[in-house]
Write a protein that holds these residues in place. Structure first.
Motif, PDB file in Angstrom:
ATOM      1  N   ASP A 158      33.538  50.338  42.925  1.00 22.67           N
ATOM      2  CA  ASP A 158      32.720  49.143  42.699  1.00 22.67           C
ATOM      3  C   ASP A 158      33.076  48.411  41.407  1.00 22.67           C
ATOM      4  O   ASP A 158      33.071  47.184  41.373  1.00 22.67           O
ATOM      5  CB  ASP A 158      31.232  49.504  42.693  1.00 22.67           C
ATOM      6  N   ALA A 159      33.368  49.137  40.347  1.00 21.38           N
ATOM      7  CA  ALA A 159      33.704  48.491  39.075  1.00 21.38           C
ATOM      8  C   ALA A 159      34.999  47.692  39.202  1.00 21.38           C
ATOM      9  O   ALA A 159      35.098  46.572  38.701  1.00 21.38           O
ATOM     10  CB  ALA A 159      33.828  49.532  37.963  1.00 21.38           C
ATOM     11  N   ILE A 160      35.974  48.258  39.898  1.00 22.42           N
ATOM     12  CA  ILE A 160      37.240  47.544  40.086  1.00 22.42           C
ATOM     13  C   ILE A 160      37.031  46.351  41.015  1.00 22.42           C
ATOM     14  O   ILE A 160      37.618  45.283  40.815  1.00 22.42           O
ATOM     15  CB  ILE A 160      38.338  48.503  40.583  1.00 22.42           C
ATOM     16  N   ALA A 161      36.168  46.504  42.016  1.00 21.62           N
ATOM     17  CA  ALA A 161      35.856  45.380  42.917  1.00 21.62           C
ATOM     18  C   ALA A 161      35.278  44.210  42.125  1.00 21.62           C
ATOM     19  O   ALA A 161      35.656  43.052  42.354  1.00 21.62           O
ATOM     20  CB  ALA A 161      34.875  45.828  44.006  1.00 21.62           C
ATOM     21  N   LYS A 162      34.403  44.495  41.177  1.00 22.96           N
ATOM     22  CA  LYS A 162      33.839  43.431  40.334  1.00 22.96           C
ATOM     23  C   LYS A 162      34.935  42.785  39.488  1.00 22.96           C
ATOM     24  O   LYS A 162      34.918  41.579  39.241  1.00 22.96           O
ATOM     25  CB  LYS A 162      32.733  43.997  39.437  1.00 22.96           C
ATOM     26  N   GLY A 163      35.898  43.592  39.054  1.00 17.78           N
ATOM     27  CA  GLY A 163      37.025  43.058  38.298  1.00 17.78           C
ATOM     28  C   GLY A 163      37.860  42.085  39.118  1.00 17.78           C
ATOM     29  O   GLY A 163      38.280  41.043  38.623  1.00 17.78           O
ATOM     30  N   PHE A 164      38.073  42.424  40.381  1.00 16.93           N
ATOM     31  CA  PHE A 164      38.792  41.512  41.281  1.00 16.93           C
ATOM     32  C   PHE A 164      38.051  40.188  41.400  1.00 16.93           C
ATOM     33  O   PHE A 164      38.655  39.118  41.312  1.00 16.93           O
ATOM     34  CB  PHE A 164      38.952  42.132  42.680  1.00 16.93           C
ATOM     35  N   ASP A 165      36.748  40.264  41.615  1.00 13.56           N
ATOM     36  CA  ASP A 165      35.954  39.040  41.793  1.00 13.56           C
ATOM     37  C   ASP A 165      35.959  38.184  40.530  1.00 13.56           C
ATOM     38  O   ASP A 165      36.104  36.959  40.604  1.00 13.56           O
ATOM     39  CB  ASP A 165      34.527  39.389  42.215  1.00 13.56           C
ATOM     40  N   LYS A 166      35.829  38.818  39.369  1.00 13.08           N
ATOM     41  CA  LYS A 166      35.859  38.060  38.113  1.00 13.08           C
ATOM     42  C   LYS A 166      37.237  37.424  37.912  1.00 13.08           C
ATOM     43  O   LYS A 166      37.333  36.262  37.491  1.00 13.08           O
ATOM     44  CB  LYS A 166      35.507  38.946  36.921  1.00 13.08           C
ATOM     45  N   PHE A 167      38.281  38.167  38.219  1.00 17.44           N
ATOM     46  CA  PHE A 167      39.636  37.634  38.075  1.00 17.44           C
ATOM     47  C   PHE A 167      39.814  36.388  38.934  1.00 17.44           C
ATOM     48  O   PHE A 167      40.354  35.376  38.469  1.00 17.44           O
ATOM     49  CB  PHE A 167      40.678  38.696  38.439  1.00 17.44           C
ATOM     50  N   ILE A 168      39.389  36.449  40.171  1.00 19.33           N
ATOM     51  CA  ILE A 168      39.546  35.296  41.070  1.00 19.33           C
ATOM     52  C   ILE A 168      38.780  34.091  40.538  1.00 19.33           C
ATOM     53  O   ILE A 168      39.296  32.970  40.526  1.00 19.33           O
ATOM     54  CB  ILE A 168      39.107  35.654  42.504  1.00 19.33           C
ATOM     55  N   THR A 169      37.563  34.315  40.070  1.00 16.15           N
ATOM     56  CA  THR A 169      36.760  33.220  39.502  1.00 16.15           C
ATOM     57  C   THR A 169      37.471  32.610  38.301  1.00 16.15           C
ATOM     58  O   THR A 169      37.601  31.381  38.193  1.00 16.15           O
ATOM     59  CB  THR A 169      35.360  33.722  39.107  1.00 16.15           C
ATOM     60  N   GLU A 170      37.928  33.438  37.397  1.00 13.95           N
ATOM     61  CA  GLU A 170      38.627  32.962  36.196  1.00 13.95           C
ATOM     62  C   GLU A 170      39.932  32.260  36.566  1.00 13.95           C
ATOM     63  O   GLU A 170      40.261  31.213  36.015  1.00 13.95           O
ATOM     64  CB  GLU A 170      38.918  34.128  35.247  1.00 13.95           C
ATOM     65  N   PHE A 171      40.668  32.845  37.514  1.00 16.25           N
ATOM     66  CA  PHE A 171      41.942  32.261  37.921  1.00 16.25           C
ATOM     67  C   PHE A 171      41.746  30.880  38.520  1.00 16.25           C
ATOM     68  O   PHE A 171      42.500  29.946  38.194  1.00 16.25           O
ATOM     69  CB  PHE A 171      42.661  33.178  38.918  1.00 16.25           C
ATOM     70  N   MET A 172      40.773  30.735  39.383  1.00 17.19           N
ATOM     71  CA  MET A 172      40.569  29.438  40.029  1.00 17.19           C
ATOM     72  C   MET A 172      40.154  28.376  39.004  1.00 17.19           C
ATOM     73  O   MET A 172      40.613  27.240  39.078  1.00 17.19           O
ATOM     74  CB  MET A 172      39.555  29.550  41.171  1.00 17.19           C
ATOM     75  N   TRP A 173      39.319  28.738  38.055  1.00 19.95           N
ATOM     76  CA  TRP A 173      38.941  27.776  37.007  1.00 19.95           C
ATOM     77  C   TRP A 173      40.190  27.360  36.222  1.00 19.95           C
ATOM     78  O   TRP A 173      40.446  26.180  35.997  1.00 19.95           O
ATOM     79  CB  TRP A 173      37.897  28.381  36.064  1.00 19.95           C
ATOM     80  N   PHE A 174      40.956  28.344  35.799  1.00 17.00           N
ATOM     81  CA  PHE A 174      42.164  28.117  35.007  1.00 17.00           C
ATOM     82  C   PHE A 174      43.181  27.268  35.784  1.00 17.00           C
ATOM     83  O   PHE A 174      43.698  26.263  35.283  1.00 17.00           O
ATOM     84  CB  PHE A 174      42.754  29.487  34.639  1.00 17.00           C
ATOM     85  N   ALA A 175      43.447  27.673  37.017  1.00 14.94           N
ATOM     86  CA  ALA A 175      44.433  26.963  37.837  1.00 14.94           C
ATOM     87  C   ALA A 175      43.995  25.532  38.120  1.00 14.94           C
ATOM     88  O   ALA A 175      44.796  24.603  38.001  1.00 14.94           O
ATOM     89  CB  ALA A 175      44.664  27.728  39.138  1.00 14.94           C
TER      90      ALA A 175
END
Length: 189
Positions: A158-175
């Motif tokens: 679950d902790a790594i799953a949350k990391g994936f979700d945060k990464f995608i959110t951050e990546f989309m904002w950045f991109a």
């Protein structure tokens, strides 16, 4: 937005590819399409010359370069080998250059150890800078990748799953910020 994820390991039994698949799957759930470029399918030989200058380019090199050129944003995924990213990823990237210019690039690393490839991730961010691209400051590190997924490749941590979700959110904002700014500049030109 045209997003490409490069799966940077060609090793037999590779575990970092599970992170690539999970990332693409989670992006699709958000109605974001990301094309996975699996370097294991390309089997590029050691670099002899760049794509533009190669007299006898390896199979798939033109298609690889065209996919990168068409991408608005990219994500590099790699295991950590001896404190750095995979040689297969570096070799493939060395074939091209202009395809990365001023593009946002996220970095994902995976290891069987507890640090998740932090050294490789830092090295990859430096690589992104040297390509004339923009490395996303937030990185996705996947520690204990051998335990994070079950035998079918399903993420069970679950902790790594949350990391994936945060990464995608951050990546989309950045991109989106970079792509929108590039569009404004090109529109004015």
């Amino acid at each position: 937005m045209n997003i490409v994820i490069i799966s940077g390991s060609t090793r037999v039994g590779r575990l970092s590819h599970r992170a690539t698949v999970e990332l693409a799957k989670r992006m699709a759930k958000r109605d974001l399409y990301a094309e996975v470029i699996d370097l294991a399918e390309y089997k590029f030989p050691m670099l002899e010359d760049t794509a533009n200058n190669h007299t006898n380019p390896p199979a798939g090199l033109q298609a690889f370069a065209q996919k990168l050129d068409a991408a608005d944003a990219m994500i590099f995924v790699s295991p950590e080998y001896h404190g750095s990213y995979s040689g297969a990823l570096k070799n493939a990237i060395d074939y091209v250059w202009k395809e990365f210019a001023k593009k946002p690039i996220g970095v994902v690393t995976a290891t069987t150890g507890k640090f998740g490839g932090v050294n490789a991730s830092t090295q990859m961010q430096l690589l992104v800078l040297s390509l004339g691209a923009f490395p996303m400051p937030y990185k996705l590190l996947v520690p204990y990748v051998d335990e994070a997924f079950d035998e079918n490749g399903v993420l069970i941590n679950d902790a790594i799953a949350k990391g994936f979700d945060k990464f995608i959110t951050e990546f989309m904002w950045f991109a989106e910020a970079i792509v929108n700014q590039k569009d404004k500049v090109l529109t004015k030109a």
